[in-house]
Design an enzyme around this catalytic site. Structure first.
Site, short mmCIF file in Angstrom:
data_model
loop_
_atom_site.label_atom_id
_atom_site.label_comp_id
_atom_site.label_asym_id
_atom_site.label_seq_id
_atom_site.Cartn_x
_atom_site.Cartn_y
_atom_site.Cartn_z
N LYS B 103 39.71 41.37 41.01
CA LYS B 103 40.10 40.52 39.78
C LYS B 103 39.38 38.86 40.10
CE LYS B 103 42.46 42.77 37.07
NZ LYS B 103 42.17 42.84 35.81
N GLU B 125 46.84 35.68 31.33
CA GLU B 125 47.86 36.52 31.38
C GLU B 125 47.81 37.47 32.50
OE1 GLU B 125 44.99 37.04 30.20
OE2 GLU B 125 44.59 39.02 30.80
N SER B 392 39.23 49.54 43.86
CA SER B 392 39.52 48.22 43.13
C SER B 392 40.45 47.15 43.61
CB SER B 392 39.56 48.40 41.62
OG SER B 392 40.99 49.24 41.48
#
Lengths: 279, 410
Positions: B103, B125, B392
């Site tokens: 991220k 969000e 990830s």
């Protein structure tokens, strides 16, 4: 320029013309379809008419109403709790049309429920239900092809929205294809919360009127007869939504009386607004 | 330069990937979206922007992330496979990035854009909290006030990340509307944004939303695939045969896949969360169990009913618990370039434990969906084939969820 020629069935243009001839702004009111129940919406709509509404916006509930504030979010939830479907909304519209042949009715909502069965199918069923136009909150001119052609083909207005962030460079794109009326969203924000300064509304309406012949209706945050009157002095229409929706939330199946009284106070204010100004 | 007939030249100038993507937002947001696009075009063409991004990737995020040969996992699967079968498995170690997931790549890129545009406040969000933590991190790094919108139900199940965000100086806004999860957090972030467009930048966490978000998030995340490509060429002298990545919104997957889209020899599999099983209806697999629709600014595959009402997603992994998917994935699915497969909660849980025990790497539950798919597919491939799993994120955040699912007390 209107994309539709004024015809006998164009109730919306006829209504704005009639109000203009009477030297007053049209009163446009919003309620959520299916609130408090699919069957109970008829009483609320009749109360809007009895109170002096000129144009009705019937909200199509959506699970993710991202442009709406708490009042209309709650109305959506009440409608869903009562089992409201798209079929109910269309039935509410066609029943209304049978009772009120002359009052324009607009469907207002979000793209996904409108497009789910295809734009052509939606436009045809809205037309068959006696609907005059559609406001699609999350369909800017850039995505007009999704719905605009189908609505125009069915003879319905696609009502465009302009906002405080719509600058001069962008305005022609918004106006291209606009018909029925132009909805000026007077605050950058969601429904039902803050109200714009009167001076900013007057500036915006003046700019819009210089750019289009389509009637301008102003909404977002309008609650009191005094606010409505002030806006009605400069705009062709005044939109009131959340304040009515809150009355439906508060009174449920018994909302018709309070809704009628409140709407009557708004329409009375609009009736005299411009005359007071002239006096 | 745009190559003719390239799968890497999407979206078109109106932000469409085939019929997907686009800009389905309220008029209030349109001017800002157009402004963002103009600024992004300028930034993309500015060597100084790329230099600053690369510098932060190296010194702050810790890139490049390793491409690691998972020897024990490879051997364990070969032991179960027919003779001569069992692909060689590499893990792209995005979980080693600062903040523990991919991220941060996107957040660095977007906050640089925010500052270029002169915006003073950041909103985002978050579902699992990973994107919220990454956003709060870059906001702290650059001294911008930050508000994170998070569903009340997610706040309950992701308490450590909520504390992390607050520690990083972010305000965490509990969203009580709707299903109180990621989609509702996104609704509330959009509501806040529309009222604060003049000074606020919305860092969207996945490769979805109105154009240009899907494109710019993909571009920032493409560092994953670009590095993988170079590393694989260095270690093996050729491109991988298969890439596997988990897909919620799909930012890590599109970042891994995009640099390889024009290499026909590289196959790709995106893994959707099948929850309790597609047939139960309790899943988050928009492609396997959804239909094309419009939500949160883009046309894409969505979980929805016959009336176009959005239905709730279900997954043990909060990061995959979203009823949509990025529009480029919808397009890659439709044209058949990428295959998408479902993995259930139970399969992901088993793989979570297996990778932990075999490689000493605790994967995020999101990533465990990809390793679970690899466990099924690798044994069907020849032993000389090369498979890359995008790992990830790391699974520290998930230990409470996993313990509960395994009925173990911590």
């Amino acid at each position: 320029m209107s994309a539709l020629s004024p015809t006998v069935r164009d109730r919306l243009s006829a209504t704005f013309a009639r109000c203009a001839a009477a030297n007053r702004a049209a009163l446009v009111t919003f309620v959520t379809g299916g609130d408090p129940t699919p069957a109970g919406t008829a009483d609320v709509l009749d109360a809007l008419v009895a109170g002096g509404t000129d144009v009705i916006e019937l909200g199509m509930p959506f699970t993710d109403p991202m442009a709406d504030g708490p009042a209309i979010q709650l109305a959506n939830l009440r409608a869903f709790d009562a089992g409201t479907t798209t079929a109910h909304i269309l039935k509410i519209a066609s029943d209304f049309r049978a009772r009120h042949p002359q009052v324009p009715l607009i469907l207002m909502g979000y793209a996904n429920p409108m497009l789910r069965r295809g734009a052509d199918a939606f436009a045809a069923s809205a037309r068959d239900a006696g609907v005059d136009g559609v406001i699609c909150v999350d369909l800017p001119p850039e995505e007009d092809a999704e719905l605009g052609p189908a609505l125009r083909h069915a003879g319905l207005h696609l009502i465009r929205l302009a906002t405080p962030t719509t600058d001069a460079a962008r305005l022609p794109a918004v106006l291209n294809g606009a018909s029925g009326f132009l909805y000026y969203v007077s605050v950058a924000g969601i429904t039902g919360l803050q109200q714009a300064a009167q001076s900013s509304i007057e500036n915006a309406v003046a700019k819009l009127k210089a750019a289009t012949d389509v009637p301008i209706a102003v909404g977002f945050g309008v609650r009191t007869p005094e606010q409505a009157a002030a806006i009605g002095r400069v705009a062709d229409g005044v939109v009131v939504g959340s304040a009515i929706v809150e009355l439906v939330g508060q009174h449920g199946a018994h909302a018709a009386g309070p809704v009628k009284d409140y709407v009557a106070s708004l329409s009375a204010a609009l009736l005299t607004a411009r005359k007071e100004m002239a006096a | 330069m745009t190559l003719i007939n390239s799968l890497r030249s999407q979206p078109d100038d109106r932000g469409h990937f085939g019929e997907f993507g686009g800009r389905y937002v309220a008029e209030t947001l349109m001017p800002l979206i157009l402004d963002l696009e103009a600024h992004y075009r300028a930034a993309k063409a500015d060597p100084a922007f790329k230099a600053q991004f690369d510098d932060l990737m190296k010194h702050y995020v810790g890139r490049p992330s390793p491409l690691y040969y998972a020897e024990r996992l490879t051997e364990a699967l070969r032991a179960e496979a027919p003779a001569g079968k069992g692909a060689k498995i590499y893990l792209k170690r995005e979980e080693l990035n600062h903040t523990g997931a991919h991220k941060i790549n996107n957040c660095i890129g977007q906050i640089l854009l925010a500052m270029r545009m002169g915006k003073k406040k950041i909103i985002a969000e978050t579902g699992a909290g990973q994107h919220g933590v990454a956003t709060a991190t870059v906001a702290a790094r650059f001294g911008l006030p930050c508000t994170i919108f998070m569903g009340a139900r997610d706040i309950e199940r992701q308490k450590p990340n909520v504390f992390r965000m607050r520690l990083l100086g972010a305000e965490v806004h509990a969203v009580e509307s709707g299903s109180k999860t990621l989609k509702d957090a996104m609704n509330e972030a959009l509501r806040h944004w529309v009222a604060n467009v003049h000074d606020t930048f919305y860092i969207i966490g996945t490769a979805a939303g109105p154009h240009p978000y899907p494109e710019l998030v993909r571009d920032f995340q493409s560092v994953i695939g670009t590095e993988t490509r170079a590393q694989m060429l260095e270690y093996e002298g050729r491109l991988p045969d298969l890439l596997i990545a988990p897909v919620g919104g799909g930012s890590n997957a599109i970042g891994m896949f995009h640099p390889f889209l024009d290499d026909p020899e590289v196959a790709m599999i995106g893994v959707e969360a099948a929850g309790e099983g597609i047939e139960t209806g309790k899943h988050a697999a928009s492609l396997a169990g959804g239909a094309s629709g419009v939500l949160h600014g883009n046309r894409t595959y969505l979980l929805q009913d016959d009336d176009g009402q959005i239905t709730e997603a279900h997954s043990i992994s909060a990061g995959l618990d979203y009823p949509g998917i990025g529009p480029e994935h919808s397009w890659l699915h439709e044209i058949g370039r990428v295959q998408y497969v479902p993995i259930t909660d139970a399969e992901a849980l088993a793989s979570f434990q297996r990778l932990s025990a075999l490689e000493g790497i605790i994967p995020a539950l999101e990533s465990a969906h990809a390793t679970a798919a690899a466990e099924k597919i690798a044994p069907t491939m020849d032993a000389d084939k090369l498979l890359v799993i995008n790992l990830s994120g790391r699974g520290d955040k998930d230990i409470f969820t996993v313990a509960e699912a395994l009925e173990t007390e911590i």
